[in-house]
Design an enzyme around this catalytic site. Structure first.
Site, mmCIF file in Angstrom:
data_model
loop_
_atom_site.group_PDB
_atom_site.id
_atom_site.type_symbol
_atom_site.label_atom_id
_atom_site.label_comp_id
_atom_site.label_asym_id
_atom_site.label_seq_id
_atom_site.Cartn_x
_atom_site.Cartn_y
_atom_site.Cartn_z
ATOM 1 N N LYS A 57 -19.902 25.818 -40.871
ATOM 2 C CA LYS A 57 -19.278 24.782 -41.709
ATOM 3 C C LYS A 57 -17.765 24.880 -41.555
ATOM 4 C CE LYS A 57 -17.503 24.183 -45.618
ATOM 5 N NZ LYS A 57 -16.452 23.193 -45.247
ATOM 6 N N CYS A 107 -2.677 33.443 -41.053
ATOM 7 C CA CYS A 107 -2.961 34.552 -41.970
ATOM 8 C C CYS A 107 -2.098 35.771 -41.672
ATOM 9 C CB CYS A 107 -4.432 34.918 -41.912
ATOM 10 S SG CYS A 107 -4.968 35.391 -40.270
ATOM 11 N N GLU A 111 -12.484 37.477 -44.029
ATOM 12 C CA GLU A 111 -11.113 37.530 -43.488
ATOM 13 C C GLU A 111 -10.269 36.593 -44.341
ATOM 14 O OE1 GLU A 111 -12.311 38.121 -38.820
ATOM 15 O OE2 GLU A 111 -10.656 36.810 -39.313
HETATM 16 P P1 NAD Z 1 -10.354 27.975 -48.269
HETATM 17 O O1 NAD Z 1 -10.825 29.267 -48.826
HETATM 18 O O2 NAD Z 1 -9.909 26.928 -49.205
HETATM 19 O O3 NAD Z 1 -11.471 27.290 -47.366
HETATM 20 C C1 NAD Z 1 -12.027 27.956 -46.266
HETATM 21 C C2 NAD Z 1 -13.420 27.416 -46.031
HETATM 22 O O4 NAD Z 1 -14.241 27.750 -47.129
HETATM 23 C C3 NAD Z 1 -13.488 25.903 -45.899
HETATM 24 O O5 NAD Z 1 -14.417 25.576 -44.897
HETATM 25 C C4 NAD Z 1 -13.984 25.470 -47.262
HETATM 26 O O6 NAD Z 1 -14.668 24.252 -47.238
HETATM 27 C C5 NAD Z 1 -14.924 26.608 -47.584
HETATM 28 N N1 NAD Z 1 -15.218 26.796 -49.013
HETATM 29 C C6 NAD Z 1 -14.431 26.540 -50.076
HETATM 30 N N2 NAD Z 1 -15.068 26.860 -51.215
HETATM 31 C C7 NAD Z 1 -16.280 27.340 -50.872
HETATM 32 C C8 NAD Z 1 -17.397 27.845 -51.598
HETATM 33 N N3 NAD Z 1 -17.385 27.932 -52.934
HETATM 34 N N4 NAD Z 1 -18.483 28.245 -50.902
HETATM 35 C C9 NAD Z 1 -18.513 28.190 -49.559
HETATM 36 N N5 NAD Z 1 -17.497 27.717 -48.811
HETATM 37 C C10 NAD Z 1 -16.390 27.290 -49.465
HETATM 38 O O7 NAD Z 1 -9.217 28.356 -47.221
HETATM 39 P P2 NAD Z 1 -8.294 27.352 -46.405
HETATM 40 O O8 NAD Z 1 -7.288 26.795 -47.353
HETATM 41 O O9 NAD Z 1 -9.147 26.453 -45.601
HETATM 42 O O10 NAD Z 1 -7.588 28.339 -45.362
HETATM 43 C C11 NAD Z 1 -6.393 29.010 -45.614
HETATM 44 C C12 NAD Z 1 -6.666 30.448 -45.990
HETATM 45 O O11 NAD Z 1 -7.371 31.094 -44.935
HETATM 46 C C13 NAD Z 1 -5.396 31.257 -46.180
HETATM 47 O O12 NAD Z 1 -5.517 32.046 -47.327
HETATM 48 C C14 NAD Z 1 -5.340 32.134 -44.938
HETATM 49 O O13 NAD Z 1 -4.633 33.323 -45.074
HETATM 50 C C15 NAD Z 1 -6.790 32.364 -44.688
HETATM 51 N N6 NAD Z 1 -7.011 32.792 -43.295
HETATM 52 C C16 NAD Z 1 -7.336 34.109 -43.078
HETATM 53 C C17 NAD Z 1 -7.510 34.567 -41.786
HETATM 54 C C18 NAD Z 1 -7.829 36.022 -41.521
HETATM 55 O O14 NAD Z 1 -8.237 36.335 -40.414
HETATM 56 N N7 NAD Z 1 -7.663 36.916 -42.473
HETATM 57 C C19 NAD Z 1 -7.361 33.695 -40.712
HETATM 58 C C20 NAD Z 1 -7.024 32.360 -40.970
HETATM 59 C C21 NAD Z 1 -6.858 31.923 -42.284
#
Ligand code: NAD
Length: 521
Positions: A205, A314, A280
């Protein structure tokens, strides 16, 4: 001979032509997403979907790229069943055959790298200079894990006098993979490639703010010969589609990349079905510059690691800790570099910072200028939305530098996830470590020093999963990638990925010489 001003205006005209040409090619690639709502990819075929459709707008000018259907619970279940049904065949396929197919995926990614990068630039706002490389990194991820498919199941032998114990690994089952919007294609390959190499099947997803290239990857994997149902794709909103995926009993593990808060929700949602989770999550990574460092190289790395990829990264070093003895000179040079960063259209090869992914994210990032001032910091550069031709309709923000910050301030603790750097001075090594660790996150840390002893001491003392010394984020795929504290649980990369996607089994084979306790004789 042409005058310098004439040749510079000729250069500008050529650059404008090149941009128009690339925009036309991007438009052609995006055309397929305009007419019909984007659905899902289940059991080897495109599924239109019956769920509600949401809009997907471009960060460049807020124009509509198309609409996307949010998968219903029934559609998510259909995808999970397809992954479950395909698991038996895929896990039994010899590793060499999985290897061959995954290399073919890499070939096809390379062949379509330009298309992937063009779409990704328009869907995320990330600049061409980075996205063209990210598409190829996706191919590299597939090649790297393809080559490990043959020995992913290898274990160790632990013999005793009476038994030969040996371990083997087998794929855990169908896995759910949930990815964020910042570099969506590359991050999807980073999760999907090891899962497939291990013998797992997948339901992916992607993020609702940048869903387009996931469809390309699904098509590529099918064309490469992946059997139907091995890799499925459901689009949708996290709270509904994503939630249903994490709760489905056929899904044995969830690999998630996203915000720390969402990671917590995913653990809770997966708990009743005892899901294994790999998280992550976010970061607020320090880069520490000591006065004995190579300051020119440090400056290049500091600028690159927060303003590349729009700061939506990130591992970005979003906190600069700089030793007070060199603070003023270093920060003056830094401010000059930040002022000179080229903000522009993501498809322009000259662009260094593109528009932010979404209007909501733009508002969040912009809000931190007010927070910085209210807390007593200085907005030394930027802090405003960009105005002017070609910029005011998009989600463009000025590259921003906050100075005079202190450790407890919100700009020093919260993940802003934009082209925004917070500078905090420190006096000595002990204080640098204290400030660096005084946050909820622990993903990465960067330090710059000419003293090897100090490099080791500080590396060991930092609460972070990854440390780079005198370097920006240069990745080697076998090394462990992941964070501590609120930055996540688990590690990816090389064999670490297989620890997540596989179950370890111990087999104890008796040599026939041990005494068995006899009961009931
Ligand atoms: P997000 O947590 O809002 O969303 C990430 C994904 O999770 C999306 O596909 C979203 O639809 C899904 N999601 C949201 N709520 C959910 C739920 N309740 N159940 C299942 N899935 C759900 O994050 P974002 O805003 O898309 O991405 C940015 C974040 O990602 C930042 O915090 C960044 O640091 C992090 N990130 C971390 C890494 C790493 O390797 N540590 C890499 C890239 C991004």
């Amino acid at each position: 001979m042409s005058s310098p001003s004439r040749s510079s205006s000729e250069g500008q005209a050529r650059a404008a032509d090149a941009l128009r040409d690339r925009q036309a090619r991007a438009d052609a690639c995006l055309a397929r997403f305009r007419d019909e709502p984007l659905g899902h990819f289940i059991g080897g075929r495109a599924v239109g979907g019956a769920g509600e459709a949401f809009e997907n707008r471009s960060p460049v000018d807020a124009s509509l790229l198309g609409t996307v259907r949010s998968a219903t619970d029934a559609e998510v279940a259909q995808a999970c069943h397809a992954a479950r049904d395909a698991f038996g065949t895929w896990k039994k396929l010899p590793g060499g055959e999985r290897r061959r197919i995954l290399h073919r995926v890499a070939d096809l990614i390379e062949a379509r790298a330009e298309e992937i990068a063009l779409i990704e630039c328009m869907d995320t706002g990330q600049a061409w200079r980075f996205m063209s490389k990210a598409a190829l990194r996706g191919a590299e991820n597939f090649r790297f894990f393809a080559d490990r498919a043959t020995d992913a199941g290898n274990g160790v032998s632990l013999p005793t006098d009476t038994h030969l114990n040996y371990t083997t690994r087998q794929p855990i089952g169908p896995v759910g993979i949930i990815t964020p919007w910042n570099t969506p294609f590359m991050l999807s390959t980073w999760k999907i490639a090891p899962a497939l190499a291990a013998g797992c099947t997948v339901v992916h997803k992607p993020a609702e703010w940048s869903p387009l290239t996931a469809r390309l990857l699904a098509e590529i994997m099918l064309e490469a010969g992946l059997p139907a149902g091995v890799a499925n794709l459901v689009n949708g909103i996290g709270e509904t589609t994503g939630c249903a995926l994490t709760e489905h009993p056929d899904i044995k593990a969830v690999a998630f990349i996203g915000e720390s808060r969402t990671g917590g929700l995913i653990m809770a949602q997966g708990a009743p079905t005892l899901k294994r989770v790999h998280l992550e999550l976010g970061g607020k990574n320090p880069v520490i510059v000591f006065d004995d460092a190579d300051l020119d190289r440090a400056l290049d790395a500091v600028v690159f690691m927060i303003y590349s990829l729009n700061g939506e990264r990130c591992t970005s070093s979003s906190r600069l800790l700089v030793q007070r003895s060199i603070h003023d000179g270093f920060v003056a040079k830094l401010a000059e570099r930040v002022r000179r960063l080229k903000v522009g259209h993501p498809l322009d090869p000259a662009t260094e910072v593109g528009p932010l992914v979404h209007a909501r994210h733009l508002d969040k990032v912009l809000s931190y200028a007010g927070i910085a001032r209210a807390d007593g910091a200085t907005v030394a550069v930027g802090g405003e939305r960009c105005a002017g031709a070609g910029l005011s309709e998009g989600h463009y923000v000025q590259p921003t530098l906050f100075t005079d910050a202190r450790a407890g301030m919100r700009i020093a603790r919260e993940e802003i996830f934009g082209p925004v750097l917070t500078v905090i001075p420190f006096d000595d090594e002990a204080q640098a470590i204290e400030i660096a660790n005084d946050i909820p996150y622990g993903l990465a840390g960067y330090l710059w020093t000419g003293d090897v002893g100090r490099a080791n001491r500080v590396s060991l003392a930092l609460d972070a999963g990854m440390i780079w010394v005198n370097s920006e984020n240069v990745r080697h795929l076998p090394t462990p990638f992941g964070g501590m504290k609120a930055s996540g649980i688990g590690r990816d990369g090389g064999d670490y990925s297989f620890e997540f996607y596989m179950e370890t089994k111990n087999i104890a084979l008796a040599l026939g010489n041990h005494k068995i306790q006899r009961l009931g004789v």
